[in-house]
Enzyme design. Structure first.
Site, short mmCIF file in Angstrom:
data_model
loop_
_atom_site.label_atom_id
_atom_site.label_comp_id
_atom_site.label_asym_id
_atom_site.label_seq_id
_atom_site.Cartn_x
_atom_site.Cartn_y
_atom_site.Cartn_z
N LYS A 148 0.84 -1.19 0.00
CA LYS A 148 0.00 0.00 0.00
C LYS A 148 0.87 1.24 0.00
CE LYS A 148 -1.78 1.97 3.73
NZ LYS A 148 -0.96 2.76 4.67
N GLU A 216 -3.47 5.52 17.48
CA GLU A 216 -2.01 5.36 17.61
C GLU A 216 -1.49 6.43 18.54
OE1 GLU A 216 0.09 4.03 13.85
OE2 GLU A 216 -1.50 5.30 13.07
N HIS A 240 -7.25 -0.09 5.99
CA HIS A 240 -7.39 -0.86 7.23
C HIS A 240 -8.79 -0.77 7.85
CE1 HIS A 240 -3.21 -0.94 6.57
NE2 HIS A 240 -2.85 0.12 7.25
C1 BG6 Z 1 0.20 1.85 8.04
C2 BG6 Z 1 0.06 3.35 8.01
O1 BG6 Z 1 -0.46 1.28 6.96
O2 BG6 Z 1 -0.35 1.36 9.25
C3 BG6 Z 1 0.74 3.98 9.22
O3 BG6 Z 1 0.65 3.85 6.82
C4 BG6 Z 1 0.24 3.35 10.49
O4 BG6 Z 1 0.56 5.38 9.23
C5 BG6 Z 1 0.29 1.83 10.42
O5 BG6 Z 1 1.06 3.82 11.56
C6 BG6 Z 1 -0.40 1.21 11.61
O6 BG6 Z 1 -0.17 -0.16 11.62
P1 BG6 Z 1 -0.20 -0.99 12.96
O7 BG6 Z 1 -0.02 -2.40 12.53
O8 BG6 Z 1 0.93 -0.47 13.82
O9 BG6 Z 1 -1.52 -0.71 13.58
#
Ligand code: BG6
Length: 492
Positions: A148, A216, A240
């Site tokens: 992505k 996050e 996501h």
């Molecule tokens: C990525 C995004 O796809 O997913 C990021 O580009 C984000 O900005 C990340 O921090 C989050 O992934 P995870 O697995 O840490 O929740």
């Protein structure tokens, strides 16, 4: 049959942080196909030896507990590096020749596009020109994995899909969304379709609303250049959050196979109600954390959102009228991804009223995607020896308690192995990508119109702008952070 796994963009961060550690771990667990050659390809000049050294550093840094010197030595024998320019056809010929000289010449070819996204069409075209994409029936498979972001709107995604379909069949294409590789995300399917007791309740008759939160605690970090051009809606929602939504809302596939599963997911996207521009302030909130503008690499006048809420509806028999509240942001109070199913109130609240309570009780199921992976089902119980007084209690399931000896693997481990084995269930199909962009484009056009919602500031370390509370609160609802509460109580 021997296989080559070629990574374009091999000197980048993703290769070191995710791809090589995932492949190493699968090798350590003896799950990789026999005779797998891993070839890093990028512009930087490295020898095989230097590349191996760098990858060893990466494994010891990112997955230190899994490092084992003797396993590494065996794994490293399969690691190779080829420097080259992804736009130069001669360099693909060199790559091809190199692969043909390997002992155990690879017949299956899997290409991973981890370059800058602008280079994807070039790599696809050059691979085709070098005759590396066609499956003839006599050679092995030819597959491509695409990282992505897959486009930045519907029209760029269509262009990329067209470029791919010109040289390959859809079944050769694996579009990554690493959320689908997470064990807890796959568990949503097992939970829904492997248990008979929840599915009858999983609809508008019993569910009041659904929340999906991906919060996050980190800011944009070193990815500001990319993020400032992208924002939370494109970076997190198009992929996501909509993937989580599809898994929560879809019908059961008849068989558990890639096409059947993806057909059902796509139906959810087809049923999404568009958000017309004039409703964008009502159904969406955009926020930016205080201090974002002074992050290195961010335009000091940036209007990019680092937080978004979307309230949406799925117009089908199962979900008609049930609001889905999705939110995601950076620099929030805690890192926590959670799906919360809020059931309807019992038709009469005799017990609550008898106990003189004003806040009425509802059942709630919280699915904790990460961290502290698990589930909580909240229900009402009688307090002993207190007349009819009731108390909200929790039925708690934690992955670690039941499967404590199993370390939850990184999402990429599962996805890379599935692509090698030819299982596309956990990858996005072209129509999924296009429909999700169509929905997101609708929101973006509202944001660019005269009806655009304001960009609200929020404090780092908060749960986002207050306006997100007003949005959900106007219908008597509130954001649920069940998983972080449990995290606290179990760590205290
Ligand atoms: C990525 C995004 O796809 O997913 C990021 O580009 C984000 O900005 C990340 O921090 C989050 O992934 P995870 O697995 O840490 O929740």
């Amino acid at each position: 049959m021997s296989t080559a796994f070629v990574i374009f963009g091999a000197s980048g961060d993703l290769t070191a942080r995710k791809l090589i550690p995932a492949l190493y771990n699968k090798f350590r667990k003896k799950r990789l196909p026999e005779a797998l050659h891993i070839i890093g390809f990028s512009r930087t000049q490295f020898s095989d030896e230097t590349f191996r050294e760098k990858m060893k550093e990466a494994i010891t840094k990112y997955t230190p507990h899994d490092y084992d010197e003797s396993v590494w030595k065996e794994f490293a024998r399969n690691l190779h590096y080829q420097s080259g320019d992804v736009d130069n056809i001669d360099h693909y010929q060199i790559l091809k020749k190199r692969m043909s000289q390997f002992e155990n010449r690879p017949e299956n070819l899997l290409f991973y596009l981890a370059t800058a996204p602008v280079l994807y069409p070039k790599v696809i075209t050059r691979l085709h020109e070098a005759s590396l994409t066609a499956e003839s029936g006599q050679n092995g498979f030819r597959r491509i994995i695409i990282e992505k972001p897959f486009g930045r709107d519907l029209s760029s995604a269509l262009i990329l899909n067209n470029a791919l379909h010109t040289v390959m069949d859809e079944k050769q294409i694996y579009r990554i969304d690493h959320y689908l590789g997470k064990e807890t995300v796959q568990n949503v399917l097992v939970f829904r379709f492997g248990n008979a007791i929840f599915e009858p309740l999983w609809n508008r008759n019993y569910i009041d609303h659904v929340q999906i939160t991906v919060a996050e605690s980190e800011g944009v970090g070193h990815r500001a250049g990319y993020y400032d051009q992208t924002g939370a809606l494109r970076d997190m929602f198009q992929n996501h959050l909509l993937q989580l939504l599809m898994l929560v809302a879809m019908e059961s596939p008849v068989v558990f196979e890639a096409e059947a599963l993806r057909n059902e997911k796509v139906k959810v996207l087809r049923a999404l109600r568009d958000i017309p521009p004039e409703y964008s302030s009502r159904y969406t909130v955009r926020g930016q954390y205080e201090g974002y503008l002074s992050e290195e690499g961010v335009n000091p006048k940036s209007r990019t959102e680092t937080y978004t809420t979307v309230q949406l509806y799925i117009d089908n028999w199962r979900w008609q009228g049930v609001p889905f509240y999705l939110q995601s942001g950076k620099k929030m109070k805690e890192k926590s991804s959670e799906i919360s199913i809020q059931f309807r109130r019992p038709p009469t609240q005799i017990l609550d009223i008898a106990a003189g309570k004003t806040e009425l009780f509802t059942n709630r199921l919280s699915i904790c995607i990460q961290p502290n992976e698990g589930m909580h089902l909240c229900f009402l119980a009688k307090v002993p020896d207190q007349g009819l007084q009731t108390h909200q209690v929790d039925m708690n399931y934690q992955f670690q308690d039941s499967f404590g000896s199993i370390v939850i693997p990184e999402a990429y481990e599962r996805l890379l192995l599935d692509a090698l084995l030819g299982d596309a269930s956990l990858f996005a199909r072209s129509d999924e990508i296009e429909l999700s962009w169509k929905f997101i484009d609708g929101i973006l056009s509202g944001w660019e119109s005269e009806y655009a919602p304001q960009l609200f500031r929020y404090q780092p370390g908060s749960w986002g702008p207050d306006e997100a509370n007003y949005l959900i609160g106007r219908e008597g609802r509130w954001w649920i952070h069940e998983c972080t509460q449990h995290q606290k109580s179990t760590t205290m």
